[in-house]
Scaffold this active site. Structure first.
Site, PDB file in Angstrom:
ATOM      1  N   ARG A  97       1.508  -0.046 -11.670  1.00 52.70           N
ATOM      2  CA  ARG A  97       1.884   0.880 -10.561  1.00 52.70           C
ATOM      3  C   ARG A  97       2.753   1.029  -9.947  1.00 52.70           C
ATOM      4  NH1 ARG A  97      -3.024   0.036  -5.734  1.00 52.70           N
ATOM      5  NH2 ARG A  97      -1.428  -1.311  -4.243  1.00 52.70           N
TER       6      ARG A  97
ATOM      7  N   GLU B  58      -0.989   5.580   1.041  1.00 48.35           N
ATOM      8  CA  GLU B  58       0.377   4.618   1.283  1.00 48.35           C
ATOM      9  C   GLU B  58       1.702   4.841   1.615  1.00 48.35           C
ATOM     10  OE1 GLU B  58       1.547  -0.160   2.128  1.00 48.35           O
ATOM     11  OE2 GLU B  58      -0.799   0.492   1.151  1.00 48.35           O
TER      12      GLU B  58
ATOM     13  N   ARG C 211       1.573   7.198  -5.790  1.00 47.70           N
ATOM     14  CA  ARG C 211       0.945   5.577  -5.833  1.00 47.70           C
ATOM     15  C   ARG C 211       0.956   6.159  -7.147  1.00 47.70           C
ATOM     16  NH1 ARG C 211      -0.541   1.352  -3.696  1.00 47.70           N
ATOM     17  NH2 ARG C 211       1.331   1.299  -1.623  1.00 47.70           N
TER      18      ARG C 211
ATOM     19  N   CYS D 220       6.076  -0.343   3.132  1.00 46.03           N
ATOM     20  CA  CYS D 220       5.638  -1.456   2.820  1.00 46.03           C
ATOM     21  C   CYS D 220       6.832  -2.292   2.811  1.00 46.03           C
ATOM     22  CB  CYS D 220       4.355  -2.254   2.698  1.00 46.03           C
ATOM     23  SG  CYS D 220       3.772  -3.512   3.016  1.00 46.03           S
TER      24      CYS D 220
ATOM     25  N   THR E 149       6.901  -4.898   1.247  1.00 46.11           N
ATOM     26  CA  THR E 149       6.930  -6.364  -0.479  1.00 46.11           C
ATOM     27  C   THR E 149       6.982  -5.030  -1.182  1.00 46.11           C
ATOM     28  OG1 THR E 149       4.293  -5.207  -0.054  1.00 46.11           O
ATOM     29  CG2 THR E 149       4.508  -7.093   1.218  1.00 46.11           C
TER      30      THR E 149
ATOM     31  N   ARG F 280       3.952  -3.207  -8.458  1.00 39.28           N
ATOM     32  CA  ARG F 280       2.791  -3.356  -9.280  1.00 39.28           C
ATOM     33  C   ARG F 280       2.209  -3.717 -10.120  1.00 39.28           C
ATOM     34  NH1 ARG F 280      -2.971  -4.291  -7.442  1.00 39.28           N
ATOM     35  NH2 ARG F 280      -3.065  -6.419  -6.844  1.00 39.28           N
TER      36      ARG F 280
ATOM     37  N   ARG G 134      -6.211 -11.851  -6.313  1.00 41.62           N
ATOM     38  CA  ARG G 134      -7.238 -11.447  -4.902  1.00 41.62           C
ATOM     39  C   ARG G 134      -8.307 -11.166  -5.469  1.00 41.62           C
ATOM     40  NH1 ARG G 134      -2.725  -6.351  -2.207  1.00 41.62           N
ATOM     41  NH2 ARG G 134      -3.545  -5.599  -4.661  1.00 41.62           N
TER      42      ARG G 134
ATOM     43  N   GLU H 152      -6.321  -6.455  -1.346  1.00 45.67           N
ATOM     44  CA  GLU H 152      -5.820  -7.598  -0.584  1.00 45.67           C
ATOM     45  C   GLU H 152      -6.504  -8.585  -0.221  1.00 45.67           C
ATOM     46  OE1 GLU H 152      -1.550  -8.514   1.666  1.00 45.67           O
ATOM     47  OE2 GLU H 152      -1.771  -6.999   1.403  1.00 45.67           O
TER      48      GLU H 152
END
Length: 379
Positions: A136, A235, A239, A281, A283, A290, A319, A324
């Protein structure tokens, strides 16, 4: 980077907002926290950026309020709009550098390179360890701020634009988009159980202001067999998720590449030469990819430190399967690439693939060792 002087910036920020920011920072200095926000928001940095405001109205407080409210955050820092990465670079730069394993303010993210998906094989070639595989990425649409600064009208406009574009996907990518308010509670719960849908209530996002106007402007796209999923305004603006049962990384990645490419031809994704694709974010910068597996590891799972150490060699993150801050159930772990910035898409995928294969080989060796010990000494 930020251009201007303190006098100009002071005219932009509301005095009451500045006063609240200073008051909260004073309290935060006495809070016990191991977040990167706590580590890098020194008094000197705070004083140098506290009066700045982006063109879309983001302040330092917008960037750090989630970390202030949640001292147990690992990062504690979000970008309310794309400009925040440059406007508050004195704070973002060291956080990005540490999280992404050495990416300085003068470094450049490489050009997009998806590589050849067929070069990635099936992770289950040594046995059925991988339950499911997904790839993703986060994408933001140029011209819109990120979730905390979106107005109700902008949520609606963005959803309409993205929904229309999703409707142009063809062949095995084709599917349907539905707003959250069109999906009943029972179906939402069913989709959540299948890891196909997002939900409200993440305290880190709530504190960052990313859940305003819920469920306005939010929805989900699914292709016919639910192997391509797109979340809208969860978020990030988008996504984009390719997923399926088993461990065939090549198939999952190929579908992902085709979907991202098709959407990127019609939607202007926010990016920069320095940080790659820009997202809420820090990250999720760079490739913003990811790649992950849900994998059952009964033996390594009993020695979590050994699992973590092996994953770290390949820059992987371990995780629970619900995200997370969740725990592993029945020794099923979510393992994904940590590095997204400073490497290409295919490099990130290859690193993750190699790391998961090594973890599987280690689990197999522990199984074989256990088998030998149960046989006892040779006669």
């Amino acid at each position: 980077f930020y251009i201007g002087n303190e006098e100009d910036a002071a005219e932009k920020i509301d005095p009451a907002a500045l006063g609240l920011l200073e008051e909260e920072y004073e309290k935060f200095k006495d809070v016990d926290s191991r977040s990167l926000l706590k580590k890098y928001l020194t008094q000197e940095i705070f004083d140098s950026v506290k009066r700045r405001v982006t063109s879309k109205g983001a302040t330092l407080h917008d960037c750090i309020k989630s970390g202030l409210a949640n001292p147990d955050s690992h990062i504690g820092l979000y970008a309310p709009d794309a400009e925040s990465y440059s406007m508050f670079h004195e704070l973002f730069d060291p956080v990005i550098d540490e999280y992404h394993g050495g990416f300085g303010p003068d470094d450049s993210h490489p050009a997009t390179d998806f590589g050849d998906p067929s070069h990635l094989g099936d992770l289950n070639e040594l046995g059925n360890y991988v339950l499911s595989t997904r790839v993703r990425c986060a994408r933001s649409v140029e011209g819109f701020p990120f979730n905390p600064l979106l107005t109700s009208d902008q949520y609606a406009e963005l959803e309409q634009d993205v929904g229309y574009t999703l409707g142009t996907l063809e062949d095995d990518l084709a599917g349907n988009y539905r707003s959250l308010d069109e999906i009943g509670p029972e179906e939402q719960e069913e989709l959540l159980q299948k890891h196909l849908l997002f939900k409200q209530g993440d305290r880190f996002l709530e504190a960052a202001g990313a859940s305003r106007f819920w469920p306005e402007g939010r929805g989900i796209f699914l292709n016919e067999n639910s192997t391509l999923v797109v979340w809208v305004n969860e978020e990030d603006h988008l996504r984009i998720i390719s997923m399926q049962e088993g461990g065939n990384m090549g198939e999952v990645y190929d579908r992902f590449v085709r979907a991202v490419t098709a959407l990127g031809e019609k939607l202007p994704f926010s990016s920069s030469g320095h940080l790659g694709f820009l997202s809420f974010c820090p990250t999720n910068l760079g490739t913003a990819i990811r790649a992950s597996v849900h994998i059952r590891l009964p033996l390594l799972g009993s020695d979590r430190q050994k699992l973590e150490d092996t994953a770290a060699k390949y820059n992987l993150q371990v995780r629970g399967t619900s995200g997370e801050h969740s725990e592993a159930e029945d020794y099923v772990f979510d393992i994904s690439n940590r590095r997204r910035l400073g490497i290409s898409e295919i490099e990130a995928l290859q690193e993750m693939y190699d790391g998961v294969m090594e973890i599987i080989r280690l689990e197999r060796s522990l199984e074989e060792g256990g088998t030998e010990s149960r046989k006892g000494p040779s006669q």
